[in-house]
Design an enzyme around this catalytic site. Structure first.
Site, PDB file in Angstrom:
ATOM      1  N   ARG A  67       0.818  -1.209   0.000  1.00  8.00           N
ATOM      2  CA  ARG A  67       0.000   0.000   0.000  1.00  8.00           C
ATOM      3  C   ARG A  67       0.854   1.262   0.000  1.00  8.00           C
ATOM      4  O   ARG A  67       0.425   2.316  -0.484  1.00  8.00           O
ATOM      5  CB  ARG A  67      -0.939   0.000   1.208  1.00  8.00           C
ATOM      6  CG  ARG A  67      -2.096  -0.975   1.075  1.00  8.00           C
ATOM      7  CD  ARG A  67      -3.153  -0.735   2.130  1.00  8.00           C
ATOM      8  NE  ARG A  67      -2.684  -1.004   3.478  1.00  8.00           N
ATOM      9  CZ  ARG A  67      -2.639  -2.214   4.025  1.00  8.00           C
ATOM     10  NH1 ARG A  67      -3.006  -3.276   3.316  1.00  8.00           N
ATOM     11  NH2 ARG A  67      -2.213  -2.388   5.266  1.00  8.00           N
ATOM     12  N   TYR A  71       0.190   4.510  -2.277  1.00  5.50           N
ATOM     13  CA  TYR A  71       0.056   5.875  -1.756  1.00  5.50           C
ATOM     14  C   TYR A  71       0.934   6.853  -2.530  1.00  5.50           C
ATOM     15  O   TYR A  71       0.527   7.981  -2.818  1.00  5.50           O
ATOM     16  CB  TYR A  71       0.399   5.915  -0.269  1.00  5.50           C
ATOM     17  CG  TYR A  71      -0.511   5.084   0.603  1.00  5.50           C
ATOM     18  CD1 TYR A  71      -1.797   4.737   0.175  1.00  5.50           C
ATOM     19  CD2 TYR A  71      -0.087   4.627   1.851  1.00  5.50           C
ATOM     20  CE1 TYR A  71      -2.630   3.967   0.975  1.00  5.50           C
ATOM     21  CE2 TYR A  71      -0.930   3.868   2.655  1.00  5.50           C
ATOM     22  CZ  TYR A  71      -2.187   3.536   2.207  1.00  5.50           C
ATOM     23  OH  TYR A  71      -3.011   2.774   3.004  1.00  5.50           O
ATOM     24  N   TYR A  93     -12.622   9.810   1.525  1.00  3.10           N
ATOM     25  CA  TYR A  93     -13.621   9.306   2.460  1.00  3.10           C
ATOM     26  C   TYR A  93     -13.312   9.812   3.862  1.00  3.10           C
ATOM     27  O   TYR A  93     -12.157   9.842   4.294  1.00  3.10           O
ATOM     28  CB  TYR A  93     -13.596   7.776   2.434  1.00  3.10           C
ATOM     29  CG  TYR A  93     -14.458   7.080   3.465  1.00  3.10           C
ATOM     30  CD1 TYR A  93     -15.831   6.990   3.303  1.00  3.10           C
ATOM     31  CD2 TYR A  93     -13.883   6.504   4.600  1.00  3.10           C
ATOM     32  CE1 TYR A  93     -16.624   6.342   4.242  1.00  3.10           C
ATOM     33  CE2 TYR A  93     -14.663   5.850   5.547  1.00  3.10           C
ATOM     34  CZ  TYR A  93     -16.032   5.775   5.362  1.00  3.10           C
ATOM     35  OH  TYR A  93     -16.813   5.134   6.289  1.00  3.10           O
ATOM     36  N   HIS A  95     -12.587  12.228   6.935  1.00  2.00           N
ATOM     37  CA  HIS A  95     -11.780  13.448   7.071  1.00  2.00           C
ATOM     38  C   HIS A  95     -10.466  13.214   6.321  1.00  2.00           C
ATOM     39  O   HIS A  95      -9.785  12.209   6.576  1.00  2.00           O
ATOM     40  CB  HIS A  95     -11.520  13.721   8.552  1.00  2.00           C
ATOM     41  CG  HIS A  95     -10.888  15.051   8.822  1.00  2.00           C
ATOM     42  ND1 HIS A  95      -9.677  15.440   8.277  1.00  2.00           N
ATOM     43  CD2 HIS A  95     -11.293  16.090   9.598  1.00  2.00           C
ATOM     44  CE1 HIS A  95      -9.369  16.655   8.698  1.00  2.00           C
ATOM     45  NE2 HIS A  95     -10.337  17.068   9.506  1.00  2.00           N
ATOM     46  N   VAL A  98      -7.299  12.429   8.571  1.00  4.15           N
ATOM     47  CA  VAL A  98      -7.361  11.422   9.626  1.00  4.15           C
ATOM     48  C   VAL A  98      -7.136  10.027   9.023  1.00  4.15           C
ATOM     49  O   VAL A  98      -7.912   9.583   8.180  1.00  4.15           O
ATOM     50  CB  VAL A  98      -8.715  11.466  10.360  1.00  4.15           C
ATOM     51  CG1 VAL A  98      -8.782  10.370  11.423  1.00  4.15           C
ATOM     52  CG2 VAL A  98      -8.932  12.833  11.002  1.00  4.15           C
ATOM     53  N   ALA A 125     -14.560   9.304  11.212  1.00  3.29           N
ATOM     54  CA  ALA A 125     -15.134   8.144  11.885  1.00  3.29           C
ATOM     55  C   ALA A 125     -15.199   8.334  13.395  1.00  3.29           C
ATOM     56  O   ALA A 125     -16.134   7.857  14.044  1.00  3.29           O
ATOM     57  CB  ALA A 125     -14.320   6.894  11.551  1.00  3.29           C
ATOM     58  N   GLN A 167      -8.327   0.385  12.852  1.00  2.04           N
ATOM     59  CA  GLN A 167      -7.903  -0.578  11.827  1.00  2.04           C
ATOM     60  C   GLN A 167      -7.565  -1.943  12.413  1.00  2.04           C
ATOM     61  O   GLN A 167      -6.632  -2.603  11.985  1.00  2.04           O
ATOM     62  CB  GLN A 167      -6.704  -0.008  11.038  1.00  2.04           C
ATOM     63  CG  GLN A 167      -7.058   1.281  10.309  1.00  2.04           C
ATOM     64  CD  GLN A 167      -5.914   1.859   9.493  1.00  2.04           C
ATOM     65  OE1 GLN A 167      -4.735   1.610   9.776  1.00  2.04           O
ATOM     66  NE2 GLN A 167      -6.244   2.635   8.475  1.00  2.04           N
ATOM     67  N   ALA A 208     -19.079   2.779  11.639  1.00  9.01           N
ATOM     68  CA  ALA A 208     -20.030   3.844  11.343  1.00  9.01           C
ATOM     69  C   ALA A 208     -20.905   3.448  10.159  1.00  9.01           C
ATOM     70  O   ALA A 208     -20.483   2.694   9.278  1.00  9.01           O
ATOM     71  CB  ALA A 208     -19.290   5.142  11.040  1.00  9.01           C
ATOM     72  N   THR A 236     -13.438  -0.646  14.158  1.00  4.89           N
ATOM     73  CA  THR A 236     -12.658   0.016  15.202  1.00  4.89           C
ATOM     74  C   THR A 236     -12.925  -0.674  16.533  1.00  4.89           C
ATOM     75  O   THR A 236     -14.061  -1.041  16.826  1.00  4.89           O
ATOM     76  CB  THR A 236     -13.053   1.502  15.304  1.00  4.89           C
ATOM     77  OG1 THR A 236     -12.772   2.144  14.053  1.00  4.89           O
ATOM     78  CG2 THR A 236     -12.282   2.199  16.407  1.00  4.89           C
TER      79      THR A 236
END
Length: 263
Positions: A67, A71, A93, A95, A98, A125, A167, A208, A236
């Site tokens: 990943r 990025y 997605y 904020h 964050v 979240a 996560q 959420a 979470t």
């Protein structure tokens, strides 16, 4: 200041409901719009901005691509049109600041190159978590860690505070190539948490609501049962406080009061 501007915004968590007029204004003004979000939100946003560039296409299949490489590719995809003098808006997605590496890196690089670059805040979240679970981080204090980071490093933990581990659905993956975890990795996390909590201490698995028609996940279970639970990448782990606070008598004395003065 070079021609071209970068604005990085957030979509919020729930489809449509969390998108602000300020963010819509930035999207409308942009020459190039890029997005990184869930499929439902992406489809909805493409209806308004058909030329939108989907950054999620840069991800590889589970277990195939680091990943961290993805990025850097996302960062480049954002910066290329900016360097061509375009007004760029990238929307993420939740904020954008964050648990999001790319937005911070892109803004930092853009500013270093002399471009105007700003980040607009959005609902995250954790904001949803406080509302859905009825928790106020100001009441007991808050400790917030990424789950794998907490597991593999010697990080302090205060069981008298609210603890949030993000996560957990990928906890223990040090390759940054997987989008899931395994029960033995979750057990390793539980074993570490047992240094501070009893096996029966109640924890909460939280997710959420993404769609307005669905509710949030709030699964309460004993800490010891965590390895048997199901997880998503957005799950979470919330650990309610265990202990009452102990008064700091030396500090109270410096204020000229006793423990009786505490609320």
């Amino acid at each position: 200041m070079l021609r071209g501007k970068l604005v990085i915004t957030g979509f919020g968590i729930q489809l449509g409901r969390h998108l602000t007029r300020r963010v819509e204004s930035e999207l409308d003004k942009a020459d190039v719009v890029l997005a990184m979000m869930d499929d439902f939100s992406l489809t909805w946003l493409k209806g308004k901005y058909p030329a939108l560039i989907d950054l999620s296409l840069l991800y590889g299949k589970d277990g195939e691509k680091d990943r961290r490489q993805t990025y850097r590719e996302m960062e480049l995809a954002i910066l290329e049109p900016l360097r061509a003098g375009k007004n760029v808006c990238a929307i993420f997605y939740g904020h954008p600041g964050v648990f999001a590496d790319v937005p911070h890196a892109a803004i930092k690089q853009a500013r270093e190159e002399g471009y105007e670059a700003i980040m607009e805040p959005a609902i995250s979240a954790d904001a949803c978590l406080y509302a859905d679970l009825g928790l106020d981080p100001g009441m007991s204090g808050l400790q917030s860690y990424e789950a794998t980071q907490f597991l593999v490093y010697q990080r302090p933990l205060d069981p008298s505070a609210l603890v949030v581990l993000w996560q957990i659905g990928v906890v223990g993956d040090l390759t940054c190539t997987q989008f899931h975890t395994y029960s033995d990795r979750v057990q390793a996390l539980v074993t570490k948490l047992l240094r501070w909590y009893e096996p029966e201490h109640e924890v909460i698995l939280y997710e959420a609501a993404v769609l307005p028609i669905e509710g949030h996940r709030e699964e309460r279970l004993p800490l010891s049962e965590l390895p048997n639970a199901s997880f998503k990448t957005i799950t979470t782990l919330v650990i309610p406080p265990k202990l009452e606070w102990l008064a700091d008598h030396e500090a109270l004395a410096s204020l000229g009061v006793t423990e009786d003065a505490l609320l």
